[in-house]
Design a protein around this motif. Structure first.
Motif, PDB file in Angstrom:
ATOM      1  N   LYS A 160       0.831  -1.208   0.000  1.00  0.00           N
ATOM      2  CA  LYS A 160       0.000   0.000   0.000  1.00  0.00           C
ATOM      3  C   LYS A 160       0.863   1.255   0.000  1.00  0.00           C
ATOM      4  N   SER A 161       1.886   1.248   0.845  1.00  0.00           N
ATOM      5  CA  SER A 161       2.778   2.389   0.915  1.00  0.00           C
ATOM      6  C   SER A 161       3.460   2.641  -0.429  1.00  0.00           C
ATOM      7  N   ALA A 162       3.922   1.557  -1.069  1.00  0.00           N
ATOM      8  CA  ALA A 162       4.606   1.687  -2.355  1.00  0.00           C
ATOM      9  C   ALA A 162       3.675   2.199  -3.448  1.00  0.00           C
ATOM     10  N   ARG A 163       2.444   1.670  -3.498  1.00  0.00           N
ATOM     11  CA  ARG A 163       1.507   2.092  -4.542  1.00  0.00           C
ATOM     12  C   ARG A 163       1.140   3.575  -4.376  1.00  0.00           C
ATOM     13  N   LEU A 164       0.948   4.020  -3.158  1.00  0.00           N
ATOM     14  CA  LEU A 164       0.602   5.419  -2.926  1.00  0.00           C
ATOM     15  C   LEU A 164       1.761   6.334  -3.311  1.00  0.00           C
ATOM     16  N   THR A 165       2.973   5.920  -2.993  1.00  0.00           N
ATOM     17  CA  THR A 165       4.142   6.711  -3.374  1.00  0.00           C
ATOM     18  C   THR A 165       4.246   6.804  -4.885  1.00  0.00           C
ATOM     19  N   GLU A 166       4.015   5.707  -5.586  1.00  0.00           N
ATOM     20  CA  GLU A 166       4.049   5.703  -7.049  1.00  0.00           C
ATOM     21  C   GLU A 166       3.017   6.666  -7.635  1.00  0.00           C
ATOM     22  N   GLN A 167       1.896   6.812  -6.946  1.00  0.00           N
ATOM     23  CA  GLN A 167       0.843   7.706  -7.421  1.00  0.00           C
ATOM     24  C   GLN A 167       1.071   9.159  -7.009  1.00  0.00           C
ATOM     25  N   GLY A 168       2.183   9.407  -6.308  1.00  0.00           N
ATOM     26  CA  GLY A 168       2.487  10.775  -5.894  1.00  0.00           C
ATOM     27  C   GLY A 168       1.661  11.253  -4.724  1.00  0.00           C
ATOM     28  N   LEU A 169       1.164  10.333  -3.918  1.00  0.00           N
ATOM     29  CA  LEU A 169       0.335  10.680  -2.776  1.00  0.00           C
ATOM     30  C   LEU A 169       1.129  10.561  -1.478  1.00  0.00           C
ATOM     31  N   ALA A 170       1.004  11.544  -0.606  1.00  0.00           N
ATOM     32  CA  ALA A 170       1.615  11.463   0.715  1.00  0.00           C
ATOM     33  C   ALA A 170       0.896  10.387   1.517  1.00  0.00           C
ATOM     34  N   THR A 171       1.629   9.750   2.425  1.00  0.00           N
ATOM     35  CA  THR A 171       1.083   8.621   3.163  1.00  0.00           C
ATOM     36  C   THR A 171       1.415   8.727   4.636  1.00  0.00           C
ATOM     37  N   SER A 172       0.515   8.268   5.468  1.00  0.00           N
ATOM     38  CA  SER A 172       0.802   8.077   6.889  1.00  0.00           C
ATOM     39  C   SER A 172       0.103   6.807   7.345  1.00  0.00           C
ATOM     40  N   VAL A 173       0.535   6.277   8.474  1.00  0.00           N
ATOM     41  CA  VAL A 173      -0.024   5.038   9.009  1.00  0.00           C
ATOM     42  C   VAL A 173      -0.678   5.346  10.350  1.00  0.00           C
ATOM     43  N   ILE A 174      -1.910   4.906  10.526  1.00  0.00           N
ATOM     44  CA  ILE A 174      -2.590   5.009  11.818  1.00  0.00           C
ATOM     45  C   ILE A 174      -2.731   3.606  12.377  1.00  0.00           C
ATOM     46  N   THR A 175      -2.267   3.400  13.598  1.00  0.00           N
ATOM     47  CA  THR A 175      -2.322   2.061  14.173  1.00  0.00           C
ATOM     48  C   THR A 175      -3.615   1.828  14.943  1.00  0.00           C
ATOM     49  N   GLN A 176      -3.917   0.555  15.143  1.00  0.00           N
ATOM     50  CA  GLN A 176      -4.965   0.181  16.081  1.00  0.00           C
ATOM     51  C   GLN A 176      -4.595   0.750  17.454  1.00  0.00           C
ATOM     52  N   PHE A 177      -5.578   0.930  18.309  1.00  0.00           N
ATOM     53  CA  PHE A 177      -5.229   1.466  19.629  1.00  0.00           C
ATOM     54  C   PHE A 177      -4.550   0.396  20.463  1.00  0.00           C
ATOM     55  N   ALA A 178      -3.764   0.864  21.429  1.00  0.00           N
ATOM     56  CA  ALA A 178      -2.962  -0.065  22.220  1.00  0.00           C
ATOM     57  C   ALA A 178      -2.965   0.336  23.678  1.00  0.00           C
ATOM     58  N   PHE A 179      -2.719  -0.646  24.545  1.00  0.00           N
ATOM     59  CA  PHE A 179      -2.550  -0.408  25.974  1.00  0.00           C
ATOM     60  C   PHE A 179      -1.085  -0.512  26.397  1.00  0.00           C
ATOM     61  N   ASP A 180      -0.272  -1.146  25.558  1.00  0.00           N
ATOM     62  CA  ASP A 180       1.098  -1.477  25.947  1.00  0.00           C
ATOM     63  C   ASP A 180       2.075  -0.854  24.955  1.00  0.00           C
ATOM     64  N   VAL A 181       3.017  -0.060  25.456  1.00  0.00           N
ATOM     65  CA  VAL A 181       3.980   0.637  24.610  1.00  0.00           C
ATOM     66  C   VAL A 181       4.942  -0.332  23.922  1.00  0.00           C
ATOM     67  N   ASP A 182       5.299  -1.427  24.582  1.00  0.00           N
ATOM     68  CA  ASP A 182       6.340  -2.321  24.068  1.00  0.00           C
ATOM     69  C   ASP A 182       6.068  -2.810  22.644  1.00  0.00           C
ATOM     70  N   PRO A 183       4.908  -3.431  22.369  1.00  0.00           N
ATOM     71  CA  PRO A 183       4.691  -3.920  21.001  1.00  0.00           C
ATOM     72  C   PRO A 183       4.545  -2.799  19.980  1.00  0.00           C
ATOM     73  N   VAL A 184       4.078  -1.630  20.419  1.00  0.00           N
ATOM     74  CA  VAL A 184       3.916  -0.508  19.496  1.00  0.00           C
ATOM     75  C   VAL A 184       5.264  -0.040  18.970  1.00  0.00           C
ATOM     76  N   LEU A 185       6.200   0.232  19.871  1.00  0.00           N
ATOM     77  CA  LEU A 185       7.504   0.720  19.442  1.00  0.00           C
ATOM     78  C   LEU A 185       8.289  -0.360  18.707  1.00  0.00           C
ATOM     79  N   ALA A 186       8.126  -1.623  19.128  1.00  0.00           N
ATOM     80  CA  ALA A 186       8.793  -2.708  18.408  1.00  0.00           C
ATOM     81  C   ALA A 186       8.260  -2.808  16.983  1.00  0.00           C
ATOM     82  N   TRP A 187       6.971  -2.602  16.814  1.00  0.00           N
ATOM     83  CA  TRP A 187       6.362  -2.653  15.485  1.00  0.00           C
ATOM     84  C   TRP A 187       6.872  -1.503  14.612  1.00  0.00           C
TER      85      TRP A 187
END
Length: 290
Positions: A160-187
């Motif tokens: 998805k990121s690659a296809r959007l870049t090819e189309q000249g579109l800026a991209t950002s990622v929104i994650t599912q909500f989390a309770f624990d910082v550890d898996p978020v930063l590792a991801w």
């Protein structure tokens, strides 16, 4: 929940700048009420629910813009019955001047209601850019997805990121909500290692009743073990209380490293409580930035 005056204030500054919020199409009155507590220009994501029609979605995006915020309408691939339905929605957004920022997601239905199996299929139509999109958000799952394997999730994120870049579109990622910082930063670290360098907005649950938080967590596959609940600051044996994300944000601020994690912001899931969430953020920002 009291805020700790010893929170790492300087570290909180980049995280608390340019946060975003989420609402449904039926939350316009709530947004009007919460408006004074929300900084002008804040990005407001508008979900694409099955029980809302086209008019509700377009009206909500217009209201967000009218109130001085940036509307980010969701486009749910599996909820679209046809290409015509997609074009009708995008055309309506363009006509209202609310099409520049969108968020694409596969959506909840187990079976597609039309031709789009997932967000990538929708992106590959090229219609987002044609109808005026300039920035497209996509989903990230630090704790996995209950129905999709990690290998598939990683491949989809990169594609998805690659296809959007090819189309000249800026991209950002929104994650599912989390309770624990550890898996978020590792991801996030793993995403960077895999070449996904788009800004990441970490999903944070706004203050809400513990029972409601647990219900949403179970639905979306977010970890809710006793140890994680303890890290977040509530007891799963007392489901009548209310929890806020202050402990999570302090832990995140302590460990966030821009050189390692890149550009990171916050995205608050309000669960219908726009005013409560917005006022909580305003208090926390004041405490962290003074």
């Amino acid at each position: 929940m009291d805020m700790d005056s010893t929170a790492p204030k300087a570290a909180n500054r980049p995280l608390l700048t340019d946060f975003s919020l989420e609402m449904t199409g039926k939350d316009v009155s709530g947004l009007e009420e919460a408006g004074p507590a929300i900084p002008a220009g804040t990005r407001i994501n508008i979900t694409f629910l099955g029980n809302e029609d086209l008019r509700t979605r377009l009206d909500a995006a217009r209201a967000v813009r009218r109130l001085g915020f940036v509307p980010v309408p969701h486009v749910s691939a599996r909820r679209l019955g046809s290409r015509a339905a997609l074009e009708e929605f995008l055309a309506g957004l363009r006509a209202d001047g609310t099409s520049a920022d969108v968020f694409v997601v596969g959506g909840d239905p187990g079976r597609p209601e039309g031709p789009y199996e997932d967000a990538l299929a929708l992106i590959e139509t090229g219609l987002l850019r044609r109808y005026g999109a300039r920035h497209v958000g996509i989903s990230g799952y630090p704790e996995g997805h209950p129905a999709i394997s990690d290998d598939v999730l990683w491949a989809a994120l990169r594609e998805k990121s690659a296809r959007l870049t090819e189309q000249g579109l800026a991209t950002s990622v929104i994650t599912q909500f989390a309770f624990d910082v550890d898996p978020v930063l590792a991801w996030i670290e793993e995403a960077r290692r895999r070449g996904v360098m788009a800004p990441v907005r970490i999903g944070v649950p706004g203050p809400a009743g513990i029972r409601r938080l647990m219900s949403y967590a179970s639905r979306f596959g977010v970890g809710t073990s006793a140890s994680i609940a303890k890290k977040y600051g509530f007891s799963i044996t007392n489901l009548m209380g209310t929890a806020g994300p202050d402990r999570f944000l302090r832990a995140l601020a302590e460990r966030y490293d821009p050189l390692l994690h890149g550009e990171v912001k916050l995205h608050f899931y309000t669960f219908g409580g726009l005013t409560a969430t917005s006022e909580w953020i305003a208090r926390f920002r004041k405490d962290a930035l003074v």
